[in-house]
Design a protein around this motif. Structure first.
Motif, PDB file in Angstrom:
ATOM      1  N   TYR A  89      -5.759  -3.464   6.610  1.00 31.32           N
ATOM      2  CA  TYR A  89      -4.471  -2.775   6.548  1.00 31.32           C
ATOM      3  C   TYR A  89      -4.383  -2.025   5.230  1.00 31.32           C
ATOM      4  O   TYR A  89      -5.176  -2.268   4.312  1.00 31.32           O
ATOM      5  CB  TYR A  89      -3.287  -3.737   6.726  1.00 31.32           C
ATOM      6  N   ASP A  90      -3.437  -1.079   5.158  1.00 31.39           N
ATOM      7  CA  ASP A  90      -3.316  -0.208   3.987  1.00 31.39           C
ATOM      8  C   ASP A  90      -2.565  -0.944   2.873  1.00 31.39           C
ATOM      9  O   ASP A  90      -1.348  -1.029   2.876  1.00 31.39           O
ATOM     10  CB  ASP A  90      -2.572   1.074   4.389  1.00 31.39           C
ATOM     11  N   LEU A  91      -3.335  -1.468   1.936  1.00 31.85           N
ATOM     12  CA  LEU A  91      -2.743  -2.271   0.870  1.00 31.85           C
ATOM     13  C   LEU A  91      -1.878  -1.424  -0.055  1.00 31.85           C
ATOM     14  O   LEU A  91      -0.839  -1.896  -0.540  1.00 31.85           O
ATOM     15  CB  LEU A  91      -3.853  -2.969   0.069  1.00 31.85           C
ATOM     16  N   TRP A  92      -2.294  -0.193  -0.326  1.00 35.54           N
ATOM     17  CA  TRP A  92      -1.496   0.666  -1.204  1.00 35.54           C
ATOM     18  C   TRP A  92      -0.138   0.967  -0.567  1.00 35.54           C
ATOM     19  O   TRP A  92       0.907   0.887  -1.228  1.00 35.54           O
ATOM     20  CB  TRP A  92      -2.234   1.963  -1.532  1.00 35.54           C
ATOM     21  N   ALA A  93      -0.129   1.300   0.723  1.00 34.79           N
ATOM     22  CA  ALA A  93       1.136   1.577   1.410  1.00 34.79           C
ATOM     23  C   ALA A  93       2.047   0.351   1.373  1.00 34.79           C
ATOM     24  O   ALA A  93       3.255   0.474   1.154  1.00 34.79           O
ATOM     25  CB  ALA A  93       0.867   2.000   2.855  1.00 34.79           C
ATOM     26  N   LEU A  94       1.463  -0.826   1.561  1.00 40.35           N
ATOM     27  CA  LEU A  94       2.259  -2.059   1.495  1.00 40.35           C
ATOM     28  C   LEU A  94       2.907  -2.204   0.119  1.00 40.35           C
ATOM     29  O   LEU A  94       4.092  -2.528   0.014  1.00 40.35           O
ATOM     30  CB  LEU A  94       1.366  -3.269   1.775  1.00 40.35           C
ATOM     31  N   SER A  95       2.139  -1.909  -0.934  1.00 41.00           N
ATOM     32  CA  SER A  95       2.650  -2.114  -2.294  1.00 41.00           C
ATOM     33  C   SER A  95       3.717  -1.096  -2.679  1.00 41.00           C
ATOM     34  O   SER A  95       4.528  -1.354  -3.567  1.00 41.00           O
ATOM     35  CB  SER A  95       1.499  -2.063  -3.304  1.00 41.00           C
ATOM     36  N   GLN A  96       3.718   0.044  -2.013  1.00 45.58           N
ATOM     37  CA  GLN A  96       4.663   1.113  -2.360  1.00 45.58           C
ATOM     38  C   GLN A  96       5.838   1.226  -1.397  1.00 45.58           C
ATOM     39  O   GLN A  96       6.945   1.584  -1.800  1.00 45.58           O
ATOM     40  CB  GLN A  96       3.932   2.466  -2.413  1.00 45.58           C
ATOM     41  N   GLU A  97       5.585   0.937  -0.118  1.00 45.88           N
ATOM     42  CA  GLU A  97       6.597   1.199   0.912  1.00 45.88           C
ATOM     43  C   GLU A  97       7.028  -0.048   1.678  1.00 45.88           C
ATOM     44  O   GLU A  97       7.934   0.013   2.514  1.00 45.88           O
ATOM     45  CB  GLU A  97       6.049   2.225   1.918  1.00 45.88           C
ATOM     46  N   GLY A  98       6.368  -1.175   1.406  1.00 39.59           N
ATOM     47  CA  GLY A  98       6.735  -2.404   2.107  1.00 39.59           C
ATOM     48  C   GLY A  98       8.041  -2.969   1.590  1.00 39.59           C
ATOM     49  O   GLY A  98       8.676  -2.418   0.681  1.00 39.59           O
ATOM     50  N   GLU A  99       8.439  -4.086   2.160  1.00 41.14           N
ATOM     51  CA  GLU A  99       9.614  -4.811   1.680  1.00 41.14           C
ATOM     52  C   GLU A  99       9.157  -5.884   0.691  1.00 41.14           C
ATOM     53  O   GLU A  99       8.034  -6.373   0.780  1.00 41.14           O
ATOM     54  CB  GLU A  99      10.342  -5.472   2.856  1.00 41.14           C
ATOM     55  N   GLN A 100      10.023  -6.254  -0.226  1.00 44.36           N
ATOM     56  CA  GLN A 100       9.650  -7.281  -1.199  1.00 44.36           C
ATOM     57  C   GLN A 100       9.225  -8.570  -0.497  1.00 44.36           C
ATOM     58  O   GLN A 100       8.277  -9.231  -0.919  1.00 44.36           O
ATOM     59  CB  GLN A 100      10.827  -7.562  -2.148  1.00 44.36           C
ATOM     60  N   GLU A 101       9.896  -8.897   0.606  1.00 42.43           N
ATOM     61  CA  GLU A 101       9.543 -10.138   1.317  1.00 42.43           C
ATOM     62  C   GLU A 101       8.144 -10.051   1.916  1.00 42.43           C
ATOM     63  O   GLU A 101       7.451 -11.073   2.055  1.00 42.43           O
ATOM     64  CB  GLU A 101      10.568 -10.469   2.395  1.00 42.43           C
ATOM     65  N   ASP A 102       7.682  -8.823   2.233  1.00 44.82           N
ATOM     66  CA  ASP A 102       6.319  -8.645   2.751  1.00 44.82           C
ATOM     67  C   ASP A 102       5.284  -8.934   1.666  1.00 44.82           C
ATOM     68  O   ASP A 102       4.294  -9.631   1.902  1.00 44.82           O
ATOM     69  CB  ASP A 102       6.104  -7.222   3.274  1.00 44.82           C
ATOM     70  N   ILE A 103       5.503  -8.385   0.470  1.00 43.93           N
ATOM     71  CA  ILE A 103       4.506  -8.586  -0.582  1.00 43.93           C
ATOM     72  C   ILE A 103       4.624  -9.972  -1.217  1.00 43.93           C
ATOM     73  O   ILE A 103       3.739 -10.379  -1.974  1.00 43.93           O
ATOM     74  CB  ILE A 103       4.547  -7.479  -1.662  1.00 43.93           C
ATOM     75  N   ASN A 104       5.691 -10.708  -0.874  1.00 42.47           N
ATOM     76  CA  ASN A 104       5.826 -12.078  -1.364  1.00 42.47           C
ATOM     77  C   ASN A 104       5.135 -13.097  -0.463  1.00 42.47           C
ATOM     78  O   ASN A 104       5.059 -14.271  -0.806  1.00 42.47           O
ATOM     79  CB  ASN A 104       7.300 -12.456  -1.510  1.00 42.47           C
ATOM     80  N   LEU A 105       4.629 -12.655   0.705  1.00 43.68           N
ATOM     81  CA  LEU A 105       3.859 -13.548   1.564  1.00 43.68           C
ATOM     82  C   LEU A 105       2.554 -13.867   0.846  1.00 43.68           C
ATOM     83  O   LEU A 105       1.787 -12.977   0.492  1.00 43.68           O
ATOM     84  CB  LEU A 105       3.566 -12.883   2.919  1.00 43.68           C
ATOM     85  N   THR A 106       2.266 -15.137   0.655  1.00 43.00           N
ATOM     86  CA  THR A 106       1.183 -15.553  -0.228  1.00 43.00           C
ATOM     87  C   THR A 106      -0.158 -14.917   0.115  1.00 43.00           C
ATOM     88  O   THR A 106      -0.897 -14.491  -0.767  1.00 43.00           O
ATOM     89  CB  THR A 106       1.056 -17.091  -0.203  1.00 43.00           C
TER      90      THR A 106
END
Length: 313
Positions: free
Chosen positions: A44-61
């Motif tokens: 999956y696109d890690l950069w897109a996740l870090s810029q456009e995701g939700e905080q709860e998404d990037i808080n998933l361990t």
């Protein structure tokens, strides 16, 4: 050129935020390249996740761990591209120890991305959601907090998990036992004792099943001698043998993070400047409370990284 007094320190979970490294990504193509390599491994696109995701998404361990490893490695690549001096030592806080391994050449970046994804997944799955907890305890001596955990064990497993700075500890274990220990710490006069928004009790014996699972994955991963010493969380010493490093990285999952001891080891070894190679300033804040003799410089923007290189060169 190696700087005898310079250390690199790498943050763990809690430093992630939406939009991190945006300026570095715009200024240095190598950052995009590192994120592309990680995305290829993850699917999956890690950069897109870090810029456009939700905080709860990037808080998933299992997402947080590869995200922070990738951010730290990208910053290390920029540092080297700009001719920054090489440190004499490295250390990482929990997950950050894996970032240190990659930057010291112990393990290939792609292998590490996959391993920390699995590490996060196994740690989350070791204790069913809602059954584990972690809590921050501020303003009490280590011995007082240890006694509170001991007394609370009638409710279940609970123990010291992070020695972050003097008077700033994290405890973890079964939810009821952690709450009981928090109540006891409040009664003992803690300045603050509160549950953290984390659902798994990291760095306790409850994580042993995660270490056992990860051990099987590490069997097929090549570890080599580090290019420079890494001070490890488990015993605040360096390990230079690949097999020893592999073993200690498994222990690290279920043993406490001895960050205070790691920082004291760095200063004893002669380091008086550290670069926080990751987003944010979490470690800078902890180090200031451990040893003011170790000055921490942050490098998560083009101007900060240029200033830091200039000041230590």
């Amino acid at each position: 050129m190696k700087q005898e007094n310079l250390a690199f320190i790498f943050p763990g979970q809690g430093s992630q935020k939406i939009g991190m490294l945006a300026d570095l990504h715009s200024a240095f193509p190598v950052v995009k390249s590192v994120y592309d390599r990680a995305s290829e491994v993850l699917g999956y696109d890690l950069w897109a996740l870090s810029q456009e995701g939700e905080q709860e998404d990037i808080n998933l361990t299992e997402r947080t761990q590869p995200l922070l490893l990738t951010a730290s490695f990208a910053m290390w690549q920029v540092w080297n591209e700009l001719g920054g001096p090489q440190p004499s030592y490295m250390a990482g806080h929990s997950l950050g120890e894996w970032s240190a391994l990659v930057c010291a050449g112990v393990i290939a970046f792609e292998d590490a991305v996959n391993i920390v994804r699995l590490r996060g997944k196994y740690m989350q799955e070791a204790v069913p959601a809602g059954e584990g907890a972690m809590a921050a305890i501020i303003g009490l001596d280590d011995e007082v907090v240890a006694s509170a955990c001991e007394a609370a064990r009638e409710q279940g497993e609970v123990s010291l998990a992070n020695f972050n700075s003097p008077g700033q500890l994290v405890i973890a274990g079964r939810k009821e036992a952690v709450q009981s220990a928090v109540d006891r710490c409040n009664e003992a006069g803690a300045r603050k004792a509160m549950l953290l928004p984390v659902s798994a009790p990291f760095h306790t014996e409850l994580m042993k099943p995660a270490a056992d699972r990860l051990s099987k994955d590490l069997d097929s991963v090549l570890f080599v001698n580090p290019s420079l010493p890494i001070i490890h969380n488990v015993h605040a010493q360096a390990e230079m043998e690949p097999d020893n490093i592999k073993s200690i990285m498994l222990e690290q999952i279920y043993k406490p993070v001895g960050w205070v001891a790691c920082v004291k080891s760095l200063t004893t070894l002669g380091c008086d400047v550290a670069i926080e190679c990751g987003p944010g300033k979490v470690l800078a804040g902890l180090v200031k409370r451990i040893d003011k003799g170790l000055a921490v410089k942050n490098v998560d923007s083009p101007s900060l990284i240029s200033t830091a290189i200039e000041s230590v060169s």
